[in-house]
Structure formats: C-alpha cells, structure tokens
Design a protein around this motif. Structure first.
Motif, PDB file in Angstrom:
ATOM      1  N   PRO A  79      73.725  84.170 -66.029  1.00  0.00           N
ATOM      2  CA  PRO A  79      73.540  83.516 -67.331  1.00  0.00           C
ATOM      3  C   PRO A  79      72.433  82.468 -67.321  1.00  0.00           C
ATOM      4  CG  PRO A  79      75.866  83.683 -66.807  1.00  0.00           C
ATOM      5  CD  PRO A  79      75.127  84.068 -65.562  1.00  0.00           C
ATOM      6  N   LEU A  80      72.331  81.710 -66.219  1.00  0.00           N
ATOM      7  CA  LEU A  80      71.257  80.719 -66.127  1.00  0.00           C
ATOM      8  C   LEU A  80      69.896  81.414 -66.149  1.00  0.00           C
ATOM      9  CD1 LEU A  80      70.386  77.803 -65.759  1.00  0.00           C
ATOM     10  CD2 LEU A  80      70.628  78.095 -63.287  1.00  0.00           C
ATOM     11  N   ILE A  83      69.142  82.502 -69.678  1.00  0.00           N
ATOM     12  CA  ILE A  83      68.721  81.404 -70.549  1.00  0.00           C
ATOM     13  C   ILE A  83      67.287  80.984 -70.248  1.00  0.00           C
ATOM     14  CG2 ILE A  83      69.127  78.967 -71.088  1.00  0.00           C
ATOM     15  CD1 ILE A  83      72.131  79.529 -70.634  1.00  0.00           C
ATOM     16  N   ARG A  87      64.204  82.356 -72.738  1.00  0.00           N
ATOM     17  CA  ARG A  87      63.383  81.412 -73.501  1.00  0.00           C
ATOM     18  C   ARG A  87      61.907  81.644 -73.230  1.00  0.00           C
ATOM     19  NH1 ARG A  87      60.867  76.496 -73.196  1.00  0.00           N
ATOM     20  NH2 ARG A  87      61.107  75.123 -75.013  1.00  0.00           N
ATOM     21  N   LEU A 240      66.556  78.851 -78.506  1.00  0.00           N
ATOM     22  CA  LEU A 240      67.997  78.689 -78.382  1.00  0.00           C
ATOM     23  C   LEU A 240      68.572  77.925 -79.569  1.00  0.00           C
ATOM     24  CD1 LEU A 240      68.394  77.881 -74.570  1.00  0.00           C
ATOM     25  CD2 LEU A 240      68.785  80.050 -75.741  1.00  0.00           C
ATOM     26  N   SER A 378      65.828  85.574 -75.922  1.00  0.00           N
ATOM     27  CA  SER A 378      66.840  84.551 -75.619  1.00  0.00           C
ATOM     28  C   SER A 378      68.229  85.004 -76.023  1.00  0.00           C
ATOM     29  CB  SER A 378      66.497  83.243 -76.334  1.00  0.00           C
ATOM     30  OG  SER A 378      65.290  82.705 -75.860  1.00  0.00           O
ATOM     31  N   MET A 382      70.807  85.800 -72.972  1.00  0.00           N
ATOM     32  CA  MET A 382      71.836  84.772 -72.836  1.00  0.00           C
ATOM     33  C   MET A 382      73.209  85.328 -73.186  1.00  0.00           C
ATOM     34  SD  MET A 382      72.210  81.101 -74.795  1.00  0.00           S
ATOM     35  CE  MET A 382      72.244  81.885 -76.406  1.00  0.00           C
TER      36      MET A 382
END
Length: 444
Positions: A79-80, A83, A87, A240, A378, A382
């Motif tokens: 998940p990191l 993200i 982006r 985001l 994103s 994400m």
C-alpha cells in the motif's frame, strides 16, 4: 488528368495515428509476470529454504513462521508503494513510474539470489532479507495498477476490457514460471546442493524477464490520456486529496470488489493447498498441481472475461464472478472431501479459473474507468493495494484458524460467501463504466 486530380487519388487518407497494442500488451504482461514471479518465488523459498538457512533456530516450525513473517511484510509494504508511486504516476507520467517500479522489483529479486546466509553473516542475513522484501513490496505496490492503466489508456474504447486483462494474465503467468522453475531445480538437484546454491537459480533467472520488460517499456511512449493532461496543464497537484474530495465512491467500490477477488484467490492459492495435504492427508504434490492447472486455465478465461466485459459491460461479468464464486463455496469442499484426485483437481480448476477469473479479468478496465485521468494512478494503486493487504495475507490464516476451531470446512465456505457478498454489494453500487471517456477530467 490534372495535378489536383492526381493528388486527390494518390494522397493517403488522414487517419488518427495509434500506437500498436502489441508492445503495450507485452509491456504490461511482462512486468506483471515479473512482479508475481518475484512474490510467488519468495513464498516458495520461504517454505523450502529461508526457514532453514536464514533464521537461527533449532525448531523448524519457528523458522517457517519467521520466514512467512517476512513474506507478509511484502504485502504490508505494497500500500505504501501504491500511494507513493501512484501519486508520481499522476504527477510525472505512467511510463516513467513503470520503469522505476520494474527496476526496484527486479533489483530486489536479483539481490535475493546473492544474499549471504545466516551461517555466513549471522543476524545480518535475515535483516538484509527483510529489507529486500520491503523494497520488493514497495515496487510491486504500483506495478499492477500502472500496467493496467497503461494498457487501458492506449486501448480503443471497445477493447479496454481485453487489453486491461493482460496484467491479470501476468499474475498467473508469474505463478506458473516460479512454480515450474522451482520444481525443475528441486527435481534435478540433491537436497544438499539445492540448499547450498541451487535455490539461488530461480531468483537470478529473473534477470531475463527484467531485460525483456525494460527494453519493451523504454520503447513505448507516454499514454495519450496523460499527454493530453500535460498539454492542457491539468495534471493534478494533489491527487490523493482530489480523490477523497470528489471520487470517494469509486475508491470504495474498487476496494470492495478487490476484497472479494483477492480473498477468493488466496483461499484457493494458499489455504486450499494446505487443507488438501494437512487436513485431508492427500499427496503433497496434489495441491500445487491443482494450483498449476487452475493457473493454466486462467490464461484463457481471464482474457475471455475481459473481452466479454467489452461486449456486455464490466458489472455483469464481475457480478457473475462473485455470485458464481459464492455458489461454488460449498461444492468446492464437497469435491475435496471425496479425496478423489481427479475431482480435487477439477475443484481447483473451477475455483481458480471460473468465478475468480471472471472477477479478475475486467478489473484493469473497470478500476481504471472508476477514476478520472487526473487521479487514476493514485486511486487504482492505493485502493487496490490497501484492500489486498487487508485480506491477502490474513484470509489464509483466518481460514486455517476456523478449521482448527471447528474441525470442519463449513466456516471457510461461509467466509468465502461473505467476502463475495462484499464484492457484490460494492459493484452493485457502481454505475456501468464501459462507456466512460478514459480522458475525462471531471468526476462522474
């Protein structure tokens, strides 16, 4: 004949220049195959190798737990990665990010093939392994989403489902490659040689996929949708924030659909193999063989369901997948309980290759179409990776605990139905996305 008349006959018609989908399909398929080759390869190595040579313990059970603990870290890092690189994909472009993620994943996998053992460097061995696993997870967190977006944004409107399915095909192609190569190495080498150096071969062979995928990705251009955003100066500055302000519904629909497909997939790919051997006491190779045959079936059914979603819509196909997966929950275990090898293999092939494939095939197009071009990378990366991390590593553990608690398969069948219902509700709340403009900048 006049000069003007001659020109009117010989001048070629003005047509829109389109990029060939062949290199795009190869770019998305190869990267996704490498991503899951890496992940499935690590899972196999955790069970066969790392529990013996990376962790200092005389208890093999503890060693295995530690090895699979590092396996789970890769899921938590995804998940990191989704993200961060999602982006960047919305800010600097799809192509650039997919080149970076490929290098990150590939470098980590190659390094795993060169890592020293505990006997050589002591506690630094598991530390290095954990760091590499986290790096691998970061890169993988944006790979599927980016590959799906690349395919969909280059595709014609009536082919998005088909072309968006190639990253999903790559998942099972990576599974087949990793399991096949490990099977060859373990068969050809004696156990001492395998534990000493043979286990490194599958990791080092990933260099071949990395080179091919990198050459292909360097040659393709940026997607038309992102180029249009740049030329109009409409690239999102805070993607985001924009998602949570204007496109929350699409994010939650995606996460619900992903929970259903991801949980269903890991029940078959992970839990079922241990249930077949540990609970039913069948041959050790029967579960992996079932997974292999099921994965082979998906190489056909996933693109079929992607294509079908171009004909009748994303929602009907995905809902069919979730409903059929729920309906098959109990019959799946009934077939396993016969302990007849052919029926066990048939159950695995149906479970992996039908309902699961119907949910997975249209995902690339459906998830891309849920978001505007400004925030697509994103939102997809994400949402997908958060949902996957929430269920991918935990559902098999929950399933094992339920069988241990009840002594029966019925709680796992009910769990399968519940996660499918989550997907059914989420997808039902969405409108059909097949006819949406892939270049739209305003939320639906």
């Amino acid at each position: 004949m006049s000069q003007d008349a001659t020109l009117s006959v010989t001048a070629p018609p003005q047509v829109e220049k389109r990029t060939s989908m062949v290199p795009i399909a190869l770019a998305t398929l190869s990267g996704s195959a490498l991503e899951w080759y890496d992940f499935f390869l690590y899972g196999t190595a955790a069970a066969l190798v790392f529990n013996k040579i990376m962790f200092a313990t005389t208890d093999p059970y503890v060693g295995t737990l530690l090895a699979f603990g590092t396996y789970a870290l890769g899921f938590l890092a995804r998940p990191l990665g989704g993200i961060i690189f999602g982006r960047l994909g919305d800010r600097i472009g799809r192509k650039s990010v997919l080149i970076v993620t490929l290098l990150i994943m590939g470098s980590a996998t190659l390094a795993m093939g060169l890592i020293p053992t505990y006997a050589q460097v002591g506690f630094w061995a598991p530390v290095i392994l954990i760091v590499l696993r986290l790096i691998q997870g970061l890169g993988a967190g944006a790979e599927f989403g980016g590959a799906a977006i690349l395919a969909v944004e280059f595709s014609k409107k009536d082919r998005r489902g088909l072309h968006g399915s190639w990253p999903a095909v790559g998942v099972f192609l990576g599974l087949l490659l990793s399991s096949g190569i490990f099977a060859i190495v373990t068969t050809m080498l004696p156990e001492d040689a395998f534990l000493s150096w043979g286990w490194r071969i599958p990791f080092l062979l990933s260099i071949l996929v990395i080179i091919v995928a990198m050459v292909i990705r360097l040659k393709i251009s940026e997607t038309p949708a992102f180029e249009k955003l740049k030329s109009a100066d409409q690239v999102a500055k805070q993607p985001l924030r924009e998602i949570f302000r204007t496109q929350k519904k699409g994010l939650f629909v995606l996460m619900g659909a992903q929970v259903a497909q991801n949980a269903n997939s890991y029940i078959y790919l992970t839990f079922a193999t241990s249930y077949i051997v540990g609970t039913l006491g069948l041959a050790k190779n029967l579960g992996p063989l079932g997974v292999t045959l099921g994965a082979a079936v998906t190489l056909v059914t996933i693109p079929f369901f992607g294509w079908l979603s171009d004909r009748i819509g994303r929602k009907p196909v995905i809902l069919f997948g979730a409903i059929s997966a729920a309906a098959f929950a109990f019959p799946f275990f009934w077939l396993l309980q016969t302990k007849t090898e052919s029926l066990v293999l048939l159950a695995m092939m149906i479970g992996i290759g039908l309902g699961n494939a119907a949910m997975f095939g249209p995902q690339g197009a459906f998830f891309s179409e849920l978001f505007t071009a400004r925030v697509r990378f994103s939102g997809l990366s994400m949402g997908r990776e958060i949902a996957s991390a929430a269920v991918g590593g935990f559902v098999p553990l929950v399933a094992v605990a339920l069988v241990g608690w009840s002594g029966h398969y019925w709680p796992v069948a009910i769990l399968t139905i519940v996660v499918c219902l989550v997907g059914i509700v989420a997808v039902s709340l969405s409108s059909e996305t097949r006819d949406r403009s892939i270049e739209a900048t305003e939320a639906h």
